[in-house]
Enzyme design. Structure first.
Site, PDB file in Angstrom:
ATOM      1  N   ASP A 271      32.361 -15.519 -17.280  1.00 36.62           N
ATOM      2  CA  ASP A 271      32.088 -13.791 -17.977  1.00 36.62           C
ATOM      3  C   ASP A 271      30.938 -12.921 -17.234  1.00 36.62           C
ATOM      4  OD1 ASP A 271      34.884 -14.267 -19.061  1.00 36.62           O
ATOM      5  OD2 ASP A 271      34.059 -14.479 -20.826  1.00 36.62           O
TER       6      ASP A 271
ATOM      7  N   TYR B 212      29.638 -26.747 -20.665  1.00 34.97           N
ATOM      8  CA  TYR B 212      28.659 -25.473 -20.737  1.00 34.97           C
ATOM      9  C   TYR B 212      28.000 -25.539 -20.861  1.00 34.97           C
ATOM     10  CZ  TYR B 212      32.065 -22.253 -18.480  1.00 34.97           C
ATOM     11  OH  TYR B 212      32.978 -21.627 -18.120  1.00 34.97           O
TER      12      TYR B 212
END
Length: 258
Positions: free
Chosen positions: A52, A110
């Site tokens: 994002d 992540y």
């Protein structure tokens, strides 16, 4: 026609995210523009995980097809010379034509980095979330136990999420303290829009003592985004690894800091 794999690092501050957008600059657009110039033909890429706005990557994996003959060094050094300083190719290799960086992936990793100190750091301000209050790592890790396995993560998906299913399989979720840094490492088959940042926002409430570890289980079972905490800021999140059947790529961000 050959299929090439690229390992990419980028700093996401100046981009609207990975995916090409008509209104804003994206990492995908910059990479495709540079690749197309070296190939002297239009190149379109596929990535392992679409990050994002403001999110970074130390090991994004990309693949593309081209019938233009270029040595591997041209795909790396030549393209890097055309890319901005905040996007670089770390490695390149030719792969089987059936390889797809997104759909061949088994899992993705992540890291979310928290700088836990009484005073903010001018150096790390754009690289980590600063939290000046003491965090209880043990309670945060207790809460993480409720996230493991295949579950409905509706409570942690954004209202803009376009996934057909809220179910995701989390294999690892753990906080590790290294000096003033606290690293949240999460491994899963895939993630919903804003899912990791929403998880971090709620886990911080546990770490600060506002909620118990069991509260995370209650939020999960509610399947209601309004029951979870606010979304953690984007600049602390890093895409750091992907595992495939034949090989894996991982560059933990904290190892670059320390």
């Amino acid at each position: 026609m050959k299929n090439y794999l690229l390992q990419i690092e980028y700093f996401g501050k100046n981009y609207c995210g990975w995916q090409r957008q008509s209104h804003s600059l994206s990492v995908q657009e910059e990479l495709e523009k540079a690749l197309s110039k070296i190939a002297n033909q239009n190149i379109e890429v596929t990535c392992a995980g679409r990050t994002d706005t403001g999110v970074h990557a130390t090991s994004q994996i990309v693949n593309f097809y081209s019938n233009a003959y270029r040595p591997l060094s041209a795909w790396q050094r030549g393209v890097n010379a055309l890319l901005p300083q905040d996007i670089k190719i770390l490695a390149v290799q030719q792969v089987n034509n059936n390889f797809n960086s997104r759909f061949t992936a088994i899992n993705r990793t992540y890291n979310y980095i928290i700088y836990n100190s009484a005073t903010s750091s001018p150096i790390f301000a754009e690289h980590c979330l600063w939290e000046n209050r003491e965090l209880d790592i043990d309670k945060m890790n207790q809460a993480c136990e409720y996230l493991l396995g295949e579950q409905d993560f509706s409570s942690f998906r954004s209202s803009q999420c376009q996934s057909n299913t809220p179910f995701r399989n989390i294999q690892k979720a753990e906080f590790i303290k290294q000096g003033s840094f606290i690293v949240f490492e999460v491994v899963g088959n895939a993630f919903l829009h804003h899912m990791i940042r929403n998880l971090v926002g709620s886990l911080l409430k546990v770490g600060l003592g506002f909620e118990s570890p069991e509260w995370i289980k209650v939020v999960l079972e509610a399947k209601d985004r309004t029951q979870a905490a606010e979304t953690a800021k984007a600049h602390g999140l890093y895409f750091v690894g992907v595992e495939y059947p034949e090989f894996s790529f991982k560059r933990q961000i904290i190892k670059l800091f320390c």
